[in-house]
Design a protein around this motif. Structure first.
Motif, PDB file in Angstrom:
ATOM      1  N   LEU A 176      -1.011 -90.339 -35.724  1.00 20.85           N
ATOM      2  CA  LEU A 176       0.240 -89.627 -35.906  1.00 20.85           C
ATOM      3  C   LEU A 176       0.902 -89.195 -34.596  1.00 20.85           C
ATOM      4  CD1 LEU A 176       1.342 -88.701 -38.684  1.00 20.85           C
ATOM      5  CD2 LEU A 176       0.539 -86.452 -38.076  1.00 20.85           C
ATOM      6  N   GLN A 177       2.252 -89.294 -34.571  1.00 19.85           N
ATOM      7  CA  GLN A 177       3.025 -88.770 -33.452  1.00 19.85           C
ATOM      8  C   GLN A 177       3.413 -87.332 -33.777  1.00 19.85           C
ATOM      9  OE1 GLN A 177       3.775 -89.986 -30.583  1.00 19.85           O
ATOM     10  NE2 GLN A 177       2.856 -91.998 -30.877  1.00 19.85           N
ATOM     11  N   PRO A 178       3.634 -86.455 -32.865  1.00 20.30           N
ATOM     12  CA  PRO A 178       3.193 -86.504 -31.488  1.00 20.30           C
ATOM     13  C   PRO A 178       1.668 -86.457 -31.427  1.00 20.30           C
ATOM     14  CG  PRO A 178       4.330 -84.446 -32.004  1.00 20.30           C
ATOM     15  CD  PRO A 178       4.312 -85.240 -33.233  1.00 20.30           C
ATOM     16  N   LYS A 179       1.137 -87.192 -30.507  1.00 18.59           N
ATOM     17  CA  LYS A 179      -0.314 -87.377 -30.441  1.00 18.59           C
ATOM     18  C   LYS A 179      -1.045 -86.072 -30.137  1.00 18.59           C
ATOM     19  CE  LYS A 179      -1.619 -91.666 -31.016  1.00 18.59           C
ATOM     20  NZ  LYS A 179      -2.087 -92.793 -30.272  1.00 18.59           N
ATOM     21  N   CYS A 180      -2.063 -85.846 -30.930  1.00 25.21           N
ATOM     22  CA  CYS A 180      -2.870 -84.652 -30.762  1.00 25.21           C
ATOM     23  C   CYS A 180      -4.332 -85.015 -30.907  1.00 25.21           C
ATOM     24  CB  CYS A 180      -2.551 -83.644 -31.846  1.00 25.21           C
ATOM     25  SG  CYS A 180      -1.171 -82.669 -31.416  1.00 25.21           S
ATOM     26  N   SER A 181      -5.167 -84.130 -30.449  1.00 23.64           N
ATOM     27  CA  SER A 181      -6.591 -84.359 -30.624  1.00 23.64           C
ATOM     28  C   SER A 181      -7.224 -83.057 -31.055  1.00 23.64           C
ATOM     29  CB  SER A 181      -7.193 -84.841 -29.310  1.00 23.64           C
ATOM     30  OG  SER A 181      -8.518 -85.185 -29.512  1.00 23.64           O
ATOM     31  N   ARG A 182      -7.918 -83.094 -32.171  1.00 29.10           N
ATOM     32  CA  ARG A 182      -8.504 -81.880 -32.705  1.00 29.10           C
ATOM     33  C   ARG A 182      -9.958 -81.815 -32.275  1.00 29.10           C
ATOM     34  NH1 ARG A 182      -8.398 -78.137 -37.174  1.00 29.10           N
ATOM     35  NH2 ARG A 182      -9.787 -76.605 -36.232  1.00 29.10           N
ATOM     36  N   LEU A 183     -10.334 -80.660 -31.773  1.00 34.04           N
ATOM     37  CA  LEU A 183     -11.713 -80.481 -31.310  1.00 34.04           C
ATOM     38  C   LEU A 183     -12.551 -79.814 -32.399  1.00 34.04           C
ATOM     39  CD1 LEU A 183     -13.985 -80.245 -29.170  1.00 34.04           C
ATOM     40  CD2 LEU A 183     -12.916 -78.160 -28.409  1.00 34.04           C
ATOM     41  N   LEU A 184     -13.688 -80.410 -32.704  1.00 29.60           N
ATOM     42  CA  LEU A 184     -14.613 -79.811 -33.664  1.00 29.60           C
ATOM     43  C   LEU A 184     -15.951 -79.630 -32.961  1.00 29.60           C
ATOM     44  CD1 LEU A 184     -13.747 -82.256 -36.493  1.00 29.60           C
ATOM     45  CD2 LEU A 184     -13.216 -79.846 -36.560  1.00 29.60           C
ATOM     46  N   GLN A 185     -16.568 -78.491 -33.219  1.00 29.93           N
ATOM     47  CA  GLN A 185     -17.860 -78.254 -32.573  1.00 29.93           C
ATOM     48  C   GLN A 185     -18.945 -78.069 -33.621  1.00 29.93           C
ATOM     49  OE1 GLN A 185     -16.908 -74.921 -30.019  1.00 29.93           O
ATOM     50  NE2 GLN A 185     -16.884 -76.305 -28.265  1.00 29.93           N
ATOM     51  N   PHE A 186     -20.078 -78.640 -33.347  1.00 31.61           N
ATOM     52  CA  PHE A 186     -21.212 -78.511 -34.261  1.00 31.61           C
ATOM     53  C   PHE A 186     -22.412 -78.051 -33.446  1.00 31.61           C
ATOM     54  CE2 PHE A 186     -18.474 -81.893 -35.715  1.00 31.61           C
ATOM     55  CZ  PHE A 186     -18.252 -81.544 -37.029  1.00 31.61           C
ATOM     56  N   ASP A 187     -23.091 -77.048 -33.976  1.00 32.68           N
ATOM     57  CA  ASP A 187     -24.304 -76.593 -33.286  1.00 32.68           C
ATOM     58  C   ASP A 187     -25.474 -77.449 -33.713  1.00 32.68           C
ATOM     59  OD1 ASP A 187     -23.237 -74.576 -31.864  1.00 32.68           O
ATOM     60  OD2 ASP A 187     -23.463 -73.086 -33.469  1.00 32.68           O
ATOM     61  N   ILE A 188     -26.232 -77.884 -32.741  1.00 32.10           N
ATOM     62  CA  ILE A 188     -27.495 -78.531 -33.065  1.00 32.10           C
ATOM     63  C   ILE A 188     -28.579 -77.568 -32.612  1.00 32.10           C
ATOM     64  CG2 ILE A 188     -28.997 -80.469 -32.518  1.00 32.10           C
ATOM     65  CD1 ILE A 188     -26.470 -82.157 -32.304  1.00 32.10           C
ATOM     66  N   LYS A 189     -29.323 -77.080 -33.570  1.00 29.13           N
ATOM     67  CA  LYS A 189     -30.292 -76.028 -33.266  1.00 29.13           C
ATOM     68  C   LYS A 189     -31.496 -76.603 -32.534  1.00 29.13           C
ATOM     69  CE  LYS A 189     -27.882 -73.348 -36.021  1.00 29.13           C
ATOM     70  NZ  LYS A 189     -27.278 -72.081 -35.827  1.00 29.13           N
ATOM     71  N   ALA A 190     -32.229 -75.682 -31.934  1.00 32.13           N
ATOM     72  CA  ALA A 190     -33.394 -76.124 -31.157  1.00 32.13           C
ATOM     73  C   ALA A 190     -34.416 -76.820 -32.054  1.00 32.13           C
ATOM     74  CB  ALA A 190     -34.019 -74.944 -30.447  1.00 32.13           C
ATOM     75  N   LEU A 191     -34.582 -76.282 -33.254  1.00 29.78           N
ATOM     76  CA  LEU A 191     -35.514 -76.923 -34.191  1.00 29.78           C
ATOM     77  C   LEU A 191     -34.678 -77.637 -35.254  1.00 29.78           C
ATOM     78  CD1 LEU A 191     -38.069 -74.003 -34.480  1.00 29.78           C
ATOM     79  CD2 LEU A 191     -38.475 -76.189 -33.376  1.00 29.78           C
ATOM     80  N   SER A 192     -33.930 -78.627 -34.778  1.00 32.36           N
ATOM     81  CA  SER A 192     -32.904 -79.233 -35.630  1.00 32.36           C
ATOM     82  C   SER A 192     -33.476 -80.029 -36.790  1.00 32.36           C
ATOM     83  CB  SER A 192     -32.012 -80.135 -34.785  1.00 32.36           C
ATOM     84  OG  SER A 192     -32.799 -81.063 -34.079  1.00 32.36           O
TER      85      SER A 192
ATOM     86  N   ASN B  86     -30.243 -62.950 -35.689  1.00 35.75           N
ATOM     87  CA  ASN B  86     -29.349 -63.800 -34.924  1.00 35.75           C
ATOM     88  C   ASN B  86     -30.141 -64.797 -34.071  1.00 35.75           C
ATOM     89  OD1 ASN B  86     -27.231 -64.854 -33.509  1.00 35.75           O
ATOM     90  ND2 ASN B  86     -27.072 -63.101 -32.118  1.00 35.75           N
ATOM     91  N   TRP B  87     -31.203 -64.338 -33.447  1.00 35.44           N
ATOM     92  CA  TRP B  87     -32.016 -65.226 -32.598  1.00 35.44           C
ATOM     93  C   TRP B  87     -32.639 -66.343 -33.423  1.00 35.44           C
ATOM     94  CZ3 TRP B  87     -34.965 -60.815 -29.615  1.00 35.44           C
ATOM     95  CH2 TRP B  87     -34.034 -60.148 -28.795  1.00 35.44           C
ATOM     96  N   VAL B  88     -33.168 -65.941 -34.563  1.00 37.02           N
ATOM     97  CA  VAL B  88     -33.774 -66.967 -35.426  1.00 37.02           C
ATOM     98  C   VAL B  88     -32.706 -67.983 -35.828  1.00 37.02           C
ATOM     99  CG1 VAL B  88     -34.884 -67.371 -37.654  1.00 37.02           C
ATOM    100  CG2 VAL B  88     -35.629 -65.476 -36.237  1.00 37.02           C
ATOM    101  N   GLY B  89     -31.521 -67.443 -36.101  1.00 35.78           N
ATOM    102  CA  GLY B  89     -30.412 -68.316 -36.458  1.00 35.78           C
ATOM    103  C   GLY B  89     -30.033 -69.285 -35.344  1.00 35.78           C
ATOM    104  N   GLN B  90     -30.297 -68.884 -34.113  1.00 35.36           N
ATOM    105  CA  GLN B  90     -30.025 -69.782 -32.982  1.00 35.36           C
ATOM    106  C   GLN B  90     -31.017 -70.947 -32.939  1.00 35.36           C
ATOM    107  OE1 GLN B  90     -27.616 -69.492 -30.632  1.00 35.36           O
ATOM    108  NE2 GLN B  90     -26.768 -67.607 -31.446  1.00 35.36           N
TER     109      GLN B  90
END
Lengths: 720, 722
Positions: B480-496, B527-531
């Motif tokens: 699509l014009q005007p050209k854009c780029s959408r950034l998506l972030q995903f967490d990959i956990k340590a014990l993924s 929170n830490w466990v969640g990390q």
């Protein structure tokens, strides 16, 4: 979804087929037979219309399937072509290429027409009319040359290619009524020869593996990286790229458009049918395994050719022209049309919405308090500047071409994707700086491996460090042919020994234009006055020197030790000035020395080969002797027998090691041959047009007579 | 297939979410029904179909995104009142389009899901469940998990009003008077709830994120009963369900819409487990389905499945056989008059849009050239439908990205060592880039996917390795014009590679443990466990002590986390898991400047146990590789010809017959063996690390060698030299 076109027949061959080694021939003059190479070095001939089984000799008819015959070759089959060769005879012959031999076989009469050793190997074969020869010519592409044979097996044509020939084709390229020879080789090139003369040269980004001639003087090509495209003359009409690669191509009017479509068989089993002019897909189907070949023939004896697709698992499917695009009850076509239109509408609506909300945003921007940076809003006058330059003085990196981009305000460049072909490992190069190093400018080093003009498509993601959406700025830039060259600031004291000299009648101003178009210098070169124009240049790749001297009298000298570079420069200049022919003098002592050594080596290798052959013959008689003696002593003296067999074992081992030496010798021979041909091919490019063709002719004679000195002279002057 | 349905496209609307489509009841059974549909632009529209074209009855003005659309009516009357939820408001419309209700729920969260039953209204935000009767609050419930769907009904026997909420943490909760009466654990995260009603009974069905459908027994409060549809063939998430008698034989079928665009119709029998479910129709699209409903839409008397996709396409799968329009004389195809008027209408609409657009484009262009005032370029964020889910069988992640319009290219970037695997369906051309500053030794991933034309949706397979937490970033650029780029972030956990399980009762495992003591709060440790671990609820539970169980998808070891304020215990049979946990927790604590004491108790039995756990998989894969090599060799011999097969031993013949399973296996588990090797090597390294012993290079080589010629005894003796 229902298929628009359904197969009209299917059958199983029950053999594994080697991809791309499939043909079809009317060996009795009327009935077509699918012929394919199996992965066990056999030729399979499927003849469903066979009335009686007369054949004895080479062909072995299968016991389980009466329609299939096999022909044992016992050598790796590299090419398979069928067609009419013998004058005044309607029967097709089968031409089989193996790594070292060419066999022309008359299937119907079960006889060899000729069997010929090809020193240069056989990689690809084409059959057809060429030049003024009245009978068809067999064109054989080898490791570094193309040879042409007539129906008696006499060599009538030769041209050096310089790299392994991957595909070869005869077609009328320039609508002059005569066939031209089209050759593609492992150096990514497609070359078109009219006789000895190169008519045109197209550069692709990877090894071109397949060629197909199409109607209206177009030809299609496939590349090992998954690209398929079509050329019309020197213009590329279209190309597409997929993650699989095209094995085979064929043209056939499948959908009844009255002009044939281009059918492509892919390695993953897909078959697609495209309009040759636009590349639009009009039909798709998929086979259970990778496609091995697509041919056409009247397989149902109805007087009309069917399209026949063969998979590597031996599945055969026949299609025929299907004018009525039926869809088995469901109105696919109209629904597809509606679906397409709805998609279009959707995209348009979305774009419109974007503009509308942009206006709204600007209208309300006065009372917007939250940070606009996160949502990727940037000042509308943001611009991206780009500067391309050569960079020699960088402490950390090799000399390179530098692409510098910057924005004109506080926005940052989050990432840059460059799409370009042939200069990266994949098709793109990404620069994604760490968050801490984001800034509004960036320089990207590029290393161009070859001297080709290349288009780079830059997509820069512009926004703020914490944005979730970025604006994409797209810029396309063409890097000139000789980008990897750098104009020295202070002229060097010495100049390279090798040189190429010729004379042209052209104003130096025009030459300056050529230089400015084809080199990437920081400022444009202009000729003001003086007896001559001298450019002292350094190559960024290997830091060798290059000096271009253009005299006002029209004499031009390129000083470099790199003959290939000199040839490229000359061809580029001649192309720019549209020169029909050009004569030159060259002196590349290093290359001459190389050539001399290579020629010497080649004759050594040939000598060694002879010796090895006699050795083998010698040992064979030994073996026969020993076997008889051993079997004799089985009756008379059992103890002796063991000794005899021990000897036999010894000779066997010697034979094996002898064979290994021979293989080594053969490979080295091929390699040497390739290098020689490469030098000759490049040397021919030191001249243009007729002069180049004449030179190739001379080379041929010189090589035949093993006249090394003569060869040197040809390279130097272009004449014998 | 038993069922023949043909697709008819109707129209397009804005981006949709699930529960955005309903059919209004008609007066007569066989009559055409009206369609009510809502999108994220806030537009609610009601239309019916006449001659393949839509007839709009009413359409609201754009507003905040509509999260849910429901229909209801007071008991005894037709369910023709339309309710929509947007923001924290609920609005009611009559079928004529009259606004009769605007109700501000007063909820602190925006409404995600809604259910209306007579005069009862159920609203759920992310964590809050509220129940209103006649718009009066009668109770609410705060849930630690994210609520994904809500339904309510009257129990058949007791006639009590019961509601169910599906929660992301693999839990379906039954509520009465806003009190949880029963929590039903399910194996996988549910995505949708559906009541299967026949003559006199109600059964609750739920769909899961990995493509299964299960039955819950609510009446007897037993919880999960059985799986109705398994996910062997397709493990794409279920996004919507309906039950309807499509075949016209009196029994209701189950119709599923999936995230990968498949629509499937099943024959089911919910009462008898012995009566096997089977599929009777499947249609695959390439856009994820957000909602579907069955009824009579396009023509009277013909049943139809009406479907809405993510990007807002509305189409029907109708039992009506559309006429085949052949012109016999020319042999060519002619459009039926209805369709051609529709096509012409669409074409003229498009033309109109084009001319409008070209003006807008010009305007935008001039604004980019102006140098004066501070004008801005603001493109609203492109909504991207994305999910990252662990596939337990192959221990890899599936990343799906879907845009409402065609995608041009996708840039994938990750700051840790992850690998992208090839997906058969994915036709995009991938190319990898060397990171610019790869000198520091941090493995990075940079890859671009250039999509083929008209690709809205792309699937990627990602192989992670446990150790460090990472962030995977995807930049999606539509055409699509005007050209854009959408950034998506995903967490990959340590014990993924771990996933949550509910119960764990195998007491035979030996455990090592990691004990943490310090001045941290419950919120902090949560929170830490969640990390470290995936699928940890966003909010901690209010009870004193939280216990979470996890299992590793690669080698089936478990991890038990027990924590409260100031205290955390982690037990696992795998030392590597504990080692990774220790590292990440230390880093997190240091970041917060919290002082913690760590004590590790190593149980040497764990080594034997883990190796024994890996052993069967290891041996299986070793054998497979051996078979594969043998198979390749056999293939090379010309056994593919029948004559020669006769002479082969049964073993080899068997091997040749198993060709497809062998090859298929290697496609779905690429370098699985080396991952197992890595697991063992890491175990060795971490064991020594925890013991404080330096691991020498020669030792590692020895183990590698031992793995090649695996024997349990020799491996364990390398692990425990004394």
């Amino acid at each position: 979804m229902d298929k628009q076109v359904r197969p009209v027949f299917t059958l199983e061959l029950g053999y594994k087929i080697v991809p791309a080694l499939v043909t079809i021939g009317k060996y009795d003059g009327t009935h077509p037979c699918i012929t394919a190479a199996t992965n066990t070095d056999k030729i399979l001939i499927h003849s469903p219309h066979r009335k009686n089984a007369p054949s004895i000799g080479k062909i072995v008819w299968s016991e389980s399937n009466k329609e299939i015959a096999t022909l044992n070759i016992n050598q790796n089959i590299t090419a398979l072509v069928s067609g009419q060769l013998i004058p005044n005879e309607e029967n097709d012959v089968l031409i089989i290429g193996t790594a070292s031999h060419l066999l022309v076989y008359h299937v119907h009469d079960n006889k060899d027409i000729f069997y010929k050793e090809c020193e240069d190997g056989v990689k690809s074969v084409a059959l057809g009319q060429f030049r003024t020869y009245k009978t068809p010519v067999i064109m054989v592409g080898g490791n570094s040359s193309v040879h042409g044979y007539d129906h008696k097996g006499d060599e009538i044509f030769w041209v050096a290619i310089g790299d392994m020939v991957t595909s070869i084709m005869l077609m009328d390229y320039n609508k002059d009524g005569n066939n031209e020879l089209i050759v593609c080789s492992e150096d990514f090139n497609i070359r078109i020869y009219k006789g000895d003369q190169i008519l045109a040269e197209h550069n692709e980004t990877e090894v071109v593996t397949g060629l197909i001639s199409l109607t209206e003087n177009r030809f299609g090509y496939s590349v090992s990286n998954g690209t398929v495209g079509v050329y019309e003359n020197s213009l590329r009409l279209w190309r597409i790229k997929s993650k699989n690669f095209a094995v085979t191509m064929h043209q056939y009017d499948l959908l009844g458009y009255n002009t044939p479509q281009l059918l492509t068989g892919w390695s993953n089993g897909k078959i697609d049918c495209r309009i040759p002019k636009t590349g639009e897909v009009v039909f798709k189907d998929s086979m259970g395994a990778g496609v091995a070949g697509i041919v056409e023939g009247d397989y149902r004896s109805i007087g009309k050719n069917d399209l026949i697709c063969i998979s590597v698992d031996g599945e055969v499917r026949g299609y025929t022209t299907t004018k009525i695009v039926s869809s088995g009850g469901s109105s696919n076509v109209e629904q597809d049309t509606i679906r397409d239109l709805l998609s279009q509408k959707q995209a348009l609506l979305m774009e419109l919405k974007h503009y509308e909300s942009n206006i709204k945003y600007n209208f309300n921007s006065g009372n917007q308090t939250d940070s606009f940076e996160d949502s990727g809003v940037i000042p509308s006058n943001t611009r991206l500047q780009i500067i391309v330059n050569t960079n020699l003085e960088d402490k950390h990196q090799k000399p390179h071409v530098e692409v510098y981009i910057s924005t004109n305000n506080a926005t940052i460049i989050k990432a840059v994707i460059i799409f370009a072909e042939g200069i990266f490992k994949g098709e793109s190069h990404v620069v994604h700086p760490e968050t801490s190093k984001l800034s509004s400018d960036m320089s990207i080093p590029l290393y161009l491996p070859r001297d080709n003009a290349v288009d780079i498509h830059i997509k820069a993601l512009i926004g703020y460090p914490n944005s979730v959406q970025f604006h994409v700025f797209e810029i396309t830039k063409q890097l000139p042919c000789f980008s990897m060259y750098y104009l020295k600031k202070t002229p060097g004291k010495t100049r390279p020994e090798g040189y190429l000299q010729f004379k042209i009648n052209e104003r130096l101003q025009r030459i300056c234009m050529w230089i400015n178009q084809n080199f990437l210098f920081s400022s444009d070169i202009e000729f003001e006055s003086g007896p001559n124009l001298v450019l002292d240049i350094k190559c960024l790749r290997d830091e060798t020197d290059l000096m271009l001297v253009f005299e006002i009298s029209g004499k031009v000298t390129f000083y470099t030790d790199n003959m290939f570079l000199a040839a490229d420069l000359l061809q580029s200049l001649a192309g720019y000035l549209k020169l029909e022919s050009l004569e030159s003098r060259a002196s590349f002592l290093q290359e001459e020395e190389n050539l001399k050594n290579l020629m010497q080596k080649l004759s050594d290798i040939q000598e060694a080969r002879l010796k090895l052959d006699t050795d083998v013959a010698d040992r064979l008689s030994h073996i026969r002797n020993l076997v008889i003696r051993a079997e004799d002593s089985r009756i008379n003296d059992i103890k002796e027998m063991i000794n005899h067999y021990k000897d036999l074992d010894g000779i066997n081992k010697e034979l094996i090691s002898g064979y290994n030496i021979k293989v080594h010798n053969y490979n080295e021979g091929i390699e040497t041959m390739k290098k020689i041909n490469n030098i000759l091919q490049k040397a021919s490019r030191l001249r243009v047009g007729q002069n180049s063709a004449v030179m190739i002719n001379h080379c041929r004679t010189a090589i035949k007579n093993n006249n090394i000195e003569g060869l040197m002279k040809i390279i130097r002057t272009g004449e014998l | 297939m038993e069922l023949q349905l043909s697709r008819v496209d109707y129209t397009v609307i804005g981006v949709t979410t699930k529960n955005c489509l309903k059919l209004l009841p008609s007066n007569n059974l066989k009559e055409q029904q009206k369609v009510a549909v809502a999108d994220s632009e806030g537009i609610l529209q009601v239309f019916s179909i006449k001659k393949d074209d839509i007839q709009l009855h009413f359409k609201t003005l754009p507003g905040p995104a509509i999260a849910s659309l429901q229909t209801a009516g007071t008991a005894g009357t037709a369910h023709d009142k339309i309710f929509i939820a947007c923001g924290n408001e609920v609005k009611g419309y009559t079928k004529k389009g009259k606004l009769f209700l605007v109700f501000d729920s007063g909820m602190t969260e925006t409404i995600n899901t809604m259910f209306v039953l007579g005069n009862e209204l159920f609203l759920c935000g992310k964590h809050v469940y509220s129940h209103f009767r006649d718009c009066k609050d009668v109770g609410s419930y705060l849930c630690g998990d994210t609520i994904v769907d809500v339904i309510a009904f009257y129990m058949t026997k007791t006639k009590r009003l019961t509601s169910l909420i599906a929660c992301e943490g693999r839990m379906i909760r039954v509520l009465e008077h806003a009190r949880v009466t029963c929590s039903m654990e399910v194996e996988n995260s549910p995505t949708i709830l559906q009541i299967f009603e026949d003559d006199d009974s109600k059964t609750v069905l739920f769909g899961t994120i990995d493509g299964k459908v299960g039955i819950l027994d609510v009446e007897n409060l037993q919880g999960f009963q059985r799986w109705l549809i398994s996910n062997e063939k397709n493990s794409s998430a279920i996004s919507c369900m309906d039950t309807y008698d499509m075949t016209g034989n009196g029994t209701k079928n189950l119709i599923l819409g999936r995230q990968d665009g498949n629509i499937e119709v099943y024959y089911v029998n919910v009462h008898d487990a012995m009566d096997a479910t089977y599929i009777i129709f499947v249609e695959s699209g390439n856009e994820s389905i957000t909602s579907l409903k069955c009824g009579i839409v396009s023509a009277a008397g013909y049943d139809e499945i009406l479907v809405v996709t993510y990007s807002g396409r509305i189409f029907g799968l109708t039992t009506q056989v559309t006429d085949v329009n052949f012109d016999g004389s020319t042999g060519s195809y002619v459009f039926s008059s209805d369709t051609s008027t529709k096509i012409n209408k669409l074409k003229s609409e498009i033309e109109e849009l084009m001319s409008k657009l070209s003006k807008e484009r010009e305007k935008y262009q001039t604004s980019t050239e102006s140098t004066g005032l501070m004008e801005l370029s603001a493109i609203p964020p492109i909504s991207i439908n994305s999910s990252l889910a662990l596939d337990r069988k192959s221990a890899t992640y599936f990343l799906t990205l879907e845009a409402p319009t065609a995608i041009d290219n996708i840039l994938i970037q990750c700051n840790s060592k992850v690998e992208l695997l090839d997906v058969e369906k994915n036709t995009a051309v991938v190319s990898y880039s060397q990171p610019y500053n790869a000198t520091k030794g941090n493995a990075q991933l940079l890859a671009t996917y250039r999509c083929q034309v008209n690709t809205n949706r792309i699937e990627l397979k990602i192989q992670t390795s446990e150790g460090e937490k990472a962030v995977l970033q995807a930049y999606v650029s539509p055409v699509l014009q005007p050209k854009c780029s959408r950034l998506l972030q995903f967490d990959i956990k340590a014990l993924s590679l771990h996933y949550r399980i509910h119960e764990y009762d195998d007491n035979n495992r030996p455990y090592s443990s990691l004990k943490l003591r310090g001045t941290f709060s419950l919120a902090e440790i949560h929170n830490w466990v969640g990390q470290c671990l995936p699928e940890v609820p966003e909010k901690h539970l209010f009870s004193d002590e939280t216990i979470l169980y996890f299992q590793c998808s690669l080698i089936d070891t478990v991890l038990i986390c027990t924590y409260k304020k100031g205290e955390a215990d982690f037990q696992s049979d795998n030392l590597t898991t504990l080692c990774i946990l220790k590292e990440v927790l230390t880093v997190e604590a240091t970041k917060k400047k919290t002082k913690i004491d760590i004590a590790i108790n190593i149980n040497d039995q764990c080594l034997d146990h883990v190796i024994k756990k890996i052993e069967p998989k290891l041996l299986e894969h070793k054998k497979l590789i051996k078979d594969k090599n043998l198979f390749d060799a056999l293939n090379e011999l010309e056994i593919s010809e029948e004559e020669n097969v006769k002479y082969l031993s049964p073993k080899y013949k068997n091997l040749l017959e198993r060709k497809n399973t062998l090859v298929g296996h290697f496609n779905s588990f690429p370098d699985y063996l080396s991952r197992l090797y890595d697991a063992i090597l890491n175990l060795y390294k971490d064991y020594n690390k925890l013991k404080g012993i330096q691991v020498t290079r020669t030792k590692v080589m020895e183990i590698e060698e031992c793995l090649q010629n695996y024997s349990y005894a020799s491996l364990i003796s390398l692990f425990k030299p004394c």
